[in-house]
Design a protein around this motif. Sequence first.
Motif, PDB file in Angstrom:
ATOM      1  N   ARG A 218       0.828  -1.223   0.000  1.00 39.78           N
ATOM      2  CA  ARG A 218       0.000   0.000   0.000  1.00 39.78           C
ATOM      3  C   ARG A 218       0.851   1.256   0.000  1.00 39.78           C
ATOM      4  NH1 ARG A 218      -3.102   1.143   4.270  1.00 39.78           N
ATOM      5  NH2 ARG A 218      -1.768   0.047   5.777  1.00 39.78           N
ATOM      6  N   PHE A 219       1.995   1.227   0.677  1.00 39.10           N
ATOM      7  CA  PHE A 219       2.866   2.396   0.798  1.00 39.10           C
ATOM      8  C   PHE A 219       4.117   2.191  -0.053  1.00 39.10           C
ATOM      9  CE2 PHE A 219       1.565   3.911   5.357  1.00 39.10           C
ATOM     10  CZ  PHE A 219       0.237   3.886   4.968  1.00 39.10           C
ATOM     11  N   THR A 220       4.642   3.300  -0.566  1.00 34.83           N
ATOM     12  CA  THR A 220       5.883   3.267  -1.327  1.00 34.83           C
ATOM     13  C   THR A 220       6.790   4.400  -0.874  1.00 34.83           C
ATOM     14  OG1 THR A 220       4.760   2.361  -3.271  1.00 34.83           O
ATOM     15  CG2 THR A 220       6.938   3.321  -3.612  1.00 34.83           C
ATOM     16  N   ILE A 221       8.031   4.060  -0.533  1.00 36.87           N
ATOM     17  CA  ILE A 221       9.019   5.071  -0.156  1.00 36.87           C
ATOM     18  C   ILE A 221       9.919   5.332  -1.352  1.00 36.87           C
ATOM     19  CG2 ILE A 221      10.648   3.368   0.785  1.00 36.87           C
ATOM     20  CD1 ILE A 221      11.379   5.477   2.938  1.00 36.87           C
ATOM     21  N   ALA A 222      10.271   6.592  -1.539  1.00 35.80           N
ATOM     22  CA  ALA A 222      11.144   6.971  -2.649  1.00 35.80           C
ATOM     23  C   ALA A 222      12.001   8.160  -2.207  1.00 35.80           C
ATOM     24  CB  ALA A 222      10.319   7.340  -3.881  1.00 35.80           C
ATOM     25  N   ARG A 223      13.097   8.371  -2.935  1.00 37.28           N
ATOM     26  CA  ARG A 223      13.962   9.499  -2.593  1.00 37.28           C
ATOM     27  C   ARG A 223      14.416  10.203  -3.861  1.00 37.28           C
ATOM     28  NH1 ARG A 223      18.602   7.109   0.864  1.00 37.28           N
ATOM     29  NH2 ARG A 223      19.300   9.281   0.873  1.00 37.28           N
ATOM     30  N   ASP A 224      14.625  11.500  -3.729  1.00 44.43           N
ATOM     31  CA  ASP A 224      15.174  12.320  -4.805  1.00 44.43           C
ATOM     32  C   ASP A 224      16.411  12.983  -4.222  1.00 44.43           C
ATOM     33  OD1 ASP A 224      15.872  14.268  -6.662  1.00 44.43           O
ATOM     34  OD2 ASP A 224      13.788  14.690  -7.202  1.00 44.43           O
ATOM     35  N   ASN A 225      17.572  12.418  -4.492  1.00 43.76           N
ATOM     36  CA  ASN A 225      18.793  12.928  -3.879  1.00 43.76           C
ATOM     37  C   ASN A 225      19.136  14.339  -4.365  1.00 43.76           C
ATOM     38  OD1 ASN A 225      19.219  10.668  -2.292  1.00 43.76           O
ATOM     39  ND2 ASN A 225      20.384   9.611  -3.885  1.00 43.76           N
ATOM     40  N   ALA A 226      18.757  14.668  -5.577  1.00 42.81           N
ATOM     41  CA  ALA A 226      19.038  16.008  -6.093  1.00 42.81           C
ATOM     42  C   ALA A 226      18.280  17.066  -5.298  1.00 42.81           C
ATOM     43  CB  ALA A 226      18.659  16.088  -7.565  1.00 42.81           C
ATOM     44  N   LYS A 227      17.114  16.685  -4.787  1.00 40.35           N
ATOM     45  CA  LYS A 227      16.297  17.609  -4.000  1.00 40.35           C
ATOM     46  C   LYS A 227      16.464  17.386  -2.496  1.00 40.35           C
ATOM     47  CE  LYS A 227      12.685  18.156  -7.510  1.00 40.35           C
ATOM     48  NZ  LYS A 227      11.236  18.020  -7.823  1.00 40.35           N
ATOM     49  N   ASN A 228      17.282  16.403  -2.127  1.00 38.94           N
ATOM     50  CA  ASN A 228      17.487  16.095  -0.701  1.00 38.94           C
ATOM     51  C   ASN A 228      16.151  15.827  -0.010  1.00 38.94           C
ATOM     52  OD1 ASN A 228      19.702  15.613   0.948  1.00 38.94           O
ATOM     53  ND2 ASN A 228      19.663  17.639   1.884  1.00 38.94           N
ATOM     54  N   THR A 229      15.306  15.064  -0.683  1.00 42.60           N
ATOM     55  CA  THR A 229      13.931  14.842  -0.237  1.00 42.60           C
ATOM     56  C   THR A 229      13.583  13.362  -0.312  1.00 42.60           C
ATOM     57  OG1 THR A 229      13.268  17.048  -0.970  1.00 42.60           O
ATOM     58  CG2 THR A 229      11.514  15.434  -0.675  1.00 42.60           C
ATOM     59  N   VAL A 230      12.809  12.916   0.654  1.00 42.87           N
ATOM     60  CA  VAL A 230      12.288  11.556   0.654  1.00 42.87           C
ATOM     61  C   VAL A 230      10.761  11.635   0.717  1.00 42.87           C
ATOM     62  CG1 VAL A 230      12.442  11.256   3.158  1.00 42.87           C
ATOM     63  CG2 VAL A 230      12.506   9.258   1.680  1.00 42.87           C
ATOM     64  N   TYR A 231      10.106  10.686   0.077  1.00 43.45           N
ATOM     65  CA  TYR A 231       8.652  10.688  -0.035  1.00 43.45           C
ATOM     66  C   TYR A 231       8.065   9.393   0.519  1.00 43.45           C
ATOM     67  CZ  TYR A 231       9.895  14.232  -3.502  1.00 43.45           C
ATOM     68  OH  TYR A 231      10.424  15.336  -4.138  1.00 43.45           O
ATOM     69  N   LEU A 232       6.807   9.480   0.902  1.00 41.12           N
ATOM     70  CA  LEU A 232       6.052   8.291   1.275  1.00 41.12           C
ATOM     71  C   LEU A 232       4.681   8.393   0.601  1.00 41.12           C
ATOM     72  CD1 LEU A 232       6.141   5.675   2.977  1.00 41.12           C
ATOM     73  CD2 LEU A 232       4.872   6.939   4.735  1.00 41.12           C
ATOM     74  N   GLN A 233       4.484   7.578  -0.425  1.00 38.10           N
ATOM     75  CA  GLN A 233       3.199   7.518  -1.096  1.00 38.10           C
ATOM     76  C   GLN A 233       2.338   6.498  -0.369  1.00 38.10           C
ATOM     77  OE1 GLN A 233       1.904   9.293  -3.805  1.00 38.10           O
ATOM     78  NE2 GLN A 233       0.011   8.237  -3.283  1.00 38.10           N
ATOM     79  N   MET A 234       1.188   6.942   0.104  1.00 35.58           N
ATOM     80  CA  MET A 234       0.313   6.077   0.894  1.00 35.58           C
ATOM     81  C   MET A 234      -1.006   5.912   0.159  1.00 35.58           C
ATOM     82  SD  MET A 234       1.098   7.549   4.708  1.00 35.58           S
ATOM     83  CE  MET A 234       0.235   9.085   4.422  1.00 35.58           C
ATOM     84  N   ASN A 235      -1.300   4.691  -0.247  1.00 34.77           N
ATOM     85  CA  ASN A 235      -2.536   4.372  -0.946  1.00 34.77           C
ATOM     86  C   ASN A 235      -3.389   3.431  -0.104  1.00 34.77           C
ATOM     87  OD1 ASN A 235      -1.575   5.841  -3.175  1.00 34.77           O
ATOM     88  ND2 ASN A 235      -0.610   4.026  -4.064  1.00 34.77           N
ATOM     89  N   SER A 236      -4.654   3.318  -0.473  1.00 36.94           N
ATOM     90  CA  SER A 236      -5.586   2.414   0.223  1.00 36.94           C
ATOM     91  C   SER A 236      -5.517   2.607   1.734  1.00 36.94           C
ATOM     92  CB  SER A 236      -5.276   0.954  -0.143  1.00 36.94           C
ATOM     93  OG  SER A 236      -5.359   0.753  -1.532  1.00 36.94           O
TER      94      SER A 236
END
Length: 126
Positions: A66-84
Amino acid sequence: QVQLVESGGGLVQAGGSLRLSCAASGRTFSNNAMGWFRQAPGKEREFVATINWSNGRTYADSVKGRFTIARDNAKNTVYLQMNSLKPEDTAVYYCAAGGGGTRWSILTKVHEYEYWGQGTQVTVSS
């Protein structure tokens, strides 16, 4: 001064989606493991997801698929996509960064992380 700032929390109905962001400042975390934890009222902080430098990922069983973690090193940012999303996902969500030497690490314990954000509230209504 190192800062991790979470955003993207809010109120959503069950079955809906949210995307959390964690922007880091004060230093680059491209070589560090990053993670998301959550804490519901009256409960201990618990592991949600982690990602290392080479995009190795691990998830808690409760969010797998349901959840997906991702990172964008160029932006120094990490994300958490939360579905369902489910009502039991309601919690304050915290971003965390590992210290030096965690480039290849998969970190799932609170004490393994060196830096923490202040949290963002996620509320899922039934």
